[in-house]
Design a protein around this motif. Structure first.
Motif, PDB file in Angstrom:
ATOM      1  N   LEU A 173       0.823  -1.218   0.000  1.00 31.44           N
ATOM      2  CA  LEU A 173       0.000   0.000   0.000  1.00 31.44           C
ATOM      3  C   LEU A 173       0.850   1.258   0.000  1.00 31.44           C
ATOM      4  O   LEU A 173       0.416   2.300  -0.494  1.00 31.44           O
ATOM      5  CB  LEU A 173      -0.925  -0.008   1.214  1.00 31.44           C
ATOM      6  CG  LEU A 173      -2.115  -0.971   1.170  1.00 31.44           C
ATOM      7  CD1 LEU A 173      -2.904  -0.907   2.463  1.00 31.44           C
ATOM      8  CD2 LEU A 173      -3.028  -0.662  -0.015  1.00 31.44           C
ATOM      9  N   ASP A 174       2.060   1.184   0.571  1.00 39.28           N
ATOM     10  CA  ASP A 174       2.946   2.360   0.562  1.00 39.28           C
ATOM     11  C   ASP A 174       3.281   2.794  -0.857  1.00 39.28           C
ATOM     12  O   ASP A 174       3.571   3.971  -1.104  1.00 39.28           O
ATOM     13  CB  ASP A 174       4.229   2.047   1.328  1.00 39.28           C
ATOM     14  CG  ASP A 174       3.978   1.959   2.828  1.00 39.28           C
ATOM     15  OD1 ASP A 174       2.926   2.454   3.274  1.00 39.28           O
ATOM     16  OD2 ASP A 174       4.827   1.393   3.539  1.00 39.28           O
ATOM     17  N   LYS A 175       3.268   1.857  -1.802  1.00 46.43           N
ATOM     18  CA  LYS A 175       3.600   2.173  -3.188  1.00 46.43           C
ATOM     19  C   LYS A 175       2.355   2.345  -4.051  1.00 46.43           C
ATOM     20  O   LYS A 175       2.471   2.570  -5.247  1.00 46.43           O
ATOM     21  CB  LYS A 175       4.477   1.060  -3.772  1.00 46.43           C
ATOM     22  CG  LYS A 175       5.791   0.855  -3.027  1.00 46.43           C
ATOM     23  CD  LYS A 175       6.592  -0.278  -3.621  1.00 46.43           C
ATOM     24  CE  LYS A 175       7.894  -0.486  -2.865  1.00 46.43           C
ATOM     25  NZ  LYS A 175       8.687  -1.625  -3.417  1.00 46.43           N
ATOM     26  N   ASN A 176       1.168   2.217  -3.448  1.00 50.84           N
ATOM     27  CA  ASN A 176      -0.079   2.325  -4.201  1.00 50.84           C
ATOM     28  C   ASN A 176      -0.708   3.685  -3.925  1.00 50.84           C
ATOM     29  O   ASN A 176      -0.890   4.070  -2.764  1.00 50.84           O
ATOM     30  CB  ASN A 176      -1.026   1.191  -3.788  1.00 50.84           C
ATOM     31  CG  ASN A 176      -2.200   1.042  -4.748  1.00 50.84           C
ATOM     32  OD1 ASN A 176      -2.940   1.991  -5.006  1.00 50.84           O
ATOM     33  ND2 ASN A 176      -2.365  -0.146  -5.294  1.00 50.84           N
ATOM     34  N   PRO A 177      -1.044   4.455  -4.953  1.00 53.06           N
ATOM     35  CA  PRO A 177      -1.580   5.810  -4.728  1.00 53.06           C
ATOM     36  C   PRO A 177      -3.004   5.831  -4.185  1.00 53.06           C
ATOM     37  O   PRO A 177      -3.456   6.865  -3.702  1.00 53.06           O
ATOM     38  CB  PRO A 177      -1.516   6.438  -6.136  1.00 53.06           C
ATOM     39  CG  PRO A 177      -1.617   5.272  -7.068  1.00 53.06           C
ATOM     40  CD  PRO A 177      -0.912   4.127  -6.388  1.00 53.06           C
ATOM     41  N   LYS A 178      -3.737   4.706  -4.227  1.00 55.79           N
ATOM     42  CA  LYS A 178      -5.121   4.694  -3.785  1.00 55.79           C
ATOM     43  C   LYS A 178      -5.206   4.684  -2.257  1.00 55.79           C
ATOM     44  O   LYS A 178      -4.314   4.196  -1.574  1.00 55.79           O
ATOM     45  CB  LYS A 178      -5.847   3.456  -4.331  1.00 55.79           C
ATOM     46  CG  LYS A 178      -6.000   3.417  -5.840  1.00 55.79           C
ATOM     47  CD  LYS A 178      -6.748   2.158  -6.241  1.00 55.79           C
ATOM     48  CE  LYS A 178      -6.896   2.030  -7.752  1.00 55.79           C
ATOM     49  NZ  LYS A 178      -7.567   0.769  -8.128  1.00 55.79           N
ATOM     50  N   ARG A 179      -6.323   5.221  -1.756  1.00 58.01           N
ATOM     51  CA  ARG A 179      -6.640   5.093  -0.331  1.00 58.01           C
ATOM     52  C   ARG A 179      -7.486   3.835  -0.165  1.00 58.01           C
ATOM     53  O   ARG A 179      -8.640   3.785  -0.594  1.00 58.01           O
ATOM     54  CB  ARG A 179      -7.386   6.320   0.185  1.00 58.01           C
ATOM     55  CG  ARG A 179      -6.570   7.587   0.243  1.00 58.01           C
ATOM     56  CD  ARG A 179      -7.313   8.688   1.000  1.00 58.01           C
ATOM     57  NE  ARG A 179      -8.620   8.949   0.417  1.00 58.01           N
ATOM     58  CZ  ARG A 179      -8.845   9.788  -0.590  1.00 58.01           C
ATOM     59  NH1 ARG A 179      -7.850  10.462  -1.114  1.00 58.01           N
ATOM     60  NH2 ARG A 179     -10.066   9.970  -1.061  1.00 58.01           N
TER      61      ARG A 179
END
Length: 729
Positions: free
Chosen positions: A89-95
């Motif tokens: 998730l740290d590399k994923n722009p989505k919330r």
């Protein structure tokens, strides 16, 4: 029993009946709670780099990712999954919010999982980076941080009896099924399929498998047993046995909600369809083109049986005696003609008897989910009645007639089978001819390829010779480069100048042995940033000077001193390549100890000379008679205070004046000029008679005595003239 000091089983059973805590302890002892963080690390790498990014891409903004880990024991696997989810998730722009459900039948283990406190031995399974980020050190233990703990929800659950979680993106059930029997596995796998979302992912242990449920899941990673859920039509799904339905309390509440006198609603349509299927519908099976059974309706024991050997779900392998040939022929005919095929009066051997059936094989086209499948129907036909007592001739005739009919039927079946075989043989011959033509074409292509390979071989041989020539040239260049390198190294060493080469990032590229006395460099420091290496300099601006040179491309110089007191002249210049590209910088340190020592001697001598000059001047000023020292041209070099007072001139302005010009040319009226010229030629002293000079409103007469002062070097013109004014008494 040993812990309770009980010898017999009856005594222990009595203890169990009296002590519920012992029952709980025995239950925990029977459980297998083997777990640790990141068990099989490569499987978690497969989740992190392949599975999770794909799942997160399908989740909308502000969506929720749901995962379930049944049999989680003390929570290590849940937290391991939470850590890699956090990293992805740290590399994923989505919330994206996360819900991880960890369940286990052992409530004691669930309490430990909720606490999130683990011994220091987990450092063997968790990397140092993850320990620092996701754990808090508390004495000899590690406590999971809040950001990971908030992902997980733990609860006690019996997987066989309690309802499951649903709408899951990921179900991670590793090393649990191996402890369950076959019936339990057959019950759970369809349930897992139900709980997953479309394209949800199921992960099993490395020694587990989905068994006969290959139609429910596609393989994503064969090694780590990762499967993707396959959407199966409702009518083709296996019946799911849910762990529990509504509780008695729920049913009571539901009953209480009915209005007075209102009867519960009954689905008569569904019940009627079920009754018709159970009582009147023939036995039917849905199979794929290869004969694998996809769905069964009704009892199949009279037509199919499990053969000896490995388990199979192929209808042809399971067909009873008398049915296999007809079924195989009908399937081929239906597959070829794309029409329903019917075979009548087929005798199937069933437990020592023969059952006559009519076989229907129908290709399916609608709905589209059934396209390409075949519906196989077995319809029982009543056997002909057994004849009563008859005369001998009639009985023989009827028996012969029945025998003839059976033989004709068998002959007809044989002819049809023979005809099918002929057609298949002709088709095979056509395929063989086509294959033969393809093989001939392939042979020609291979021959052409062989010729090309021969040509390529010759080219490779020629290329090999060229490579050998180039290799020899390269070897010669390498030897030249090695010799040049040796020359450069010896040159740098012979200059005894400490030199350090750095790249544009200030990483050390090369250095001379002399540089190690100034900067603490060793051979393994090549490639390290220079700022990470300690120096013996008292000067702290070396790194900033390097950065300035790389920025401005202008040389920098500075005199620096080591801790041992040695002095060096530091010079930094940009490192330019042959194509005029800046590729770092060069530092040189040249020893200037001798220059510094000479400079100190000069400074000391200058100080001593200044002190001696001041001493001479003080002594000169102590003389009350006016005195002045002239050079060969008659200019005043030095005068005492009495002379300045006599001539009424300030001390700081008197040096350099022509003695004949001062006091409005007063001395020019005397024969001083002649006497100075005579003294210059003959190098002898002189005396001039009294001259009147006004001082303090009084006129006094002075005798002027001239004395020749020779310098130490003995040169002809290296002399001075001392003028002494003696007041007439």
């Amino acid at each position: 029993m040993g812990l309770n000091q009980i010898q017999g089983h009856e005594q222990y059973i009595s203890l169990l009946r009296k002590n519920p805590e012992e029952v709980e302890a025995l239950f925990r002892e029977l459980l297998i709670g083997v777990t640790n963080f990141f068990r099989d690390p490569e499987s978690f790498d497969a989740l992190k780099y392949t599975v999770l990014p794909e799942l997160f891409d399908k989740i909308p903004e502000d969506g929720t990712f749901r995962a379930w880990v049944p049999g989680c024991s003390t929570g290590e696997e849940v937290y391991s999954l939470a850590m890699i989810i956090r990293e992805v998730l740290d590399k994923n722009p989505k919330r994206i919010s996360v819900q991880l459900f960890g369940t286990d039948i052992d409530g004691f283990a669930i309490d430990k999982a909720r606490a999130g406190l683990y011994p220091a031995s987990i450092a063997a399974d968790v990397s140092e980076e993850r320990l620092k980020r996701f754990f808090i050190k508390e004495g000899d233990s590690f406590h999971i941080r809040r950001e990971i703990r908030d992902f997980a929800v733990f609860s006690a659950q019996d997987l066989i009896k309690d309802p499951p979680f649903s709408r899951l993106h990921l179900l991670c059930c590793r090393n649990l099924l191996i402890y369950l029997d076959t019936e339990a596995q057959k019950k759970l796998l369809p349930l897992f399929h139900y709980t997953l979302r479309p394209d949800g992912v199921l992960m099993l242990g490395s020694s587990e498998t989905i068994g006969s449920f290959a139609n429910l899941f596609d393989v994503m990673d064969k090694k780590w047993k990762i499967f993707r859920r396959v959407e199966v039509p409702q009518e083709l799904r296996q019946q799911i046995e849910f762990p529990s339905g509504p509780s008695t309390t729920d049913m009571a509440l539901a009953t209480n909600k009915l209005a007075p006198g209102e009867e519960p609603k009954v689905n008569f349509s569904l019940l009627t369809q079920k009754a018709i299927l159970d009582q009147f519908a023939p036995t039917a099976l849905l199979v794929d083109p290869r004969g694998h059974i996809l769905y069964v309706q009704g009892r199949t024991g009279k037509y199919l049986e499990t053969p000896s050997g490995p388990p199979t779900h192929n209808i042809l392998d399971m067909a009873r005696q008398g049915l296999r040939i007809e079924l195989s022929s009908a399937l081929r005919a239906a597959r070829t003609s794309h029409q329903t095929v019917i075979r009548k009066r087929i005798g199937v051997k069933t437990n020592g008897d023969t059952q006559m059936i009519t076989l229907h094989v129908s290709p399916q086209y609608v709905p589209k989910e059934l396209a390409g499948r075949f519906l196989v129907v077995f319809e029982d036909v009543e056997n002909p009645p057994v004849p009563g007592p008859q005369s001998g001739d009639q009985a023989i005739q009827k028996h012969e007639a029945a025998r003839i009919i059976a033989l004709e039927q068998e002959l007809q079946n044989t002819r049809e089978s023979h005809q099918t075989t002929i057609e298949e043989l002709e088709s095979s011959n056509e395929e063989l001819k086509s294959t033969n033509e393809e093989l001939q074409s392939s042979n020609e292509e291979l021959q052409s390829t062989n010729e090309e390979l021969e040509s390529s071989k010759e080219e490779l041989q020629s290329l090999n010779e060229e490579l050998q020539t180039v290799n020899a040239e390269l070897q010669s260049k390498v030897e030249e480069l090695s010799a040049a390198h040796d020359d450069m190294r010896n040159l740098l060493n012979s200059t005894e100048i400490a030199t350090v080469f750095v790249d544009n990032s200030l990483r050390v590229k090369r250095f001379t042995p002399q540089a190690t006395a100034i900067i603490n460099l060793i051979q393994t420091d090549i490639g390290r940033p220079l700022q990470h290496v300690a120096t013996n300099l008292t000067y702290a601006g070396m790194i900033s000077d390097l950065e300035t040179v790389l920025k401005n491309l202008a040389p920098q110089r500075a005199e620096v001193q080591t801790n041992s007191g040695d002095w060096f002249k530091m010079r930094i210049i940009p490192y330019r390549t042959t194509d005029n590209r800046i590729d770092g910088a060069v530092l040189t340190f040249t020893t200037i100890n001798e220059e510094k020592q000479a400079q100190e001697v000069l400074t000391t001598s200058k100080t001593e000379l200044e002190q001696a000059w001041q001493l001479v001047r003080d002594i000169f000023d102590m003389n009350e008679e006016p005195m002045a020292v002239l050079d060969a041209k008659g200019r005043i070099v030095l005068a005492n205070a009495a002379f300045s007072d006599l001539m009424k001139l300030p001390d700081e302005k008197i040096a350099g004046l022509d003695v004949l010009d001062i006091k409005n040319g007063l001395l020019a009226a005397t024969d001083l000029k002649t006497r100075l010229m005579d003294a210059a030629e003959k190098k002898r002293d002189f005396t001039i008679t009294a001259s009147e000079i006004t001082q303090a409103d009084r006129a006094n007469k002075y005798f002027i005595n001239g004395r020749i002062i020779r310098t130490d070097d003995g040169e002809e013109e290296a002399y001075r003239i001392l003028l002494q004014f003696v007041k007439e008494k």
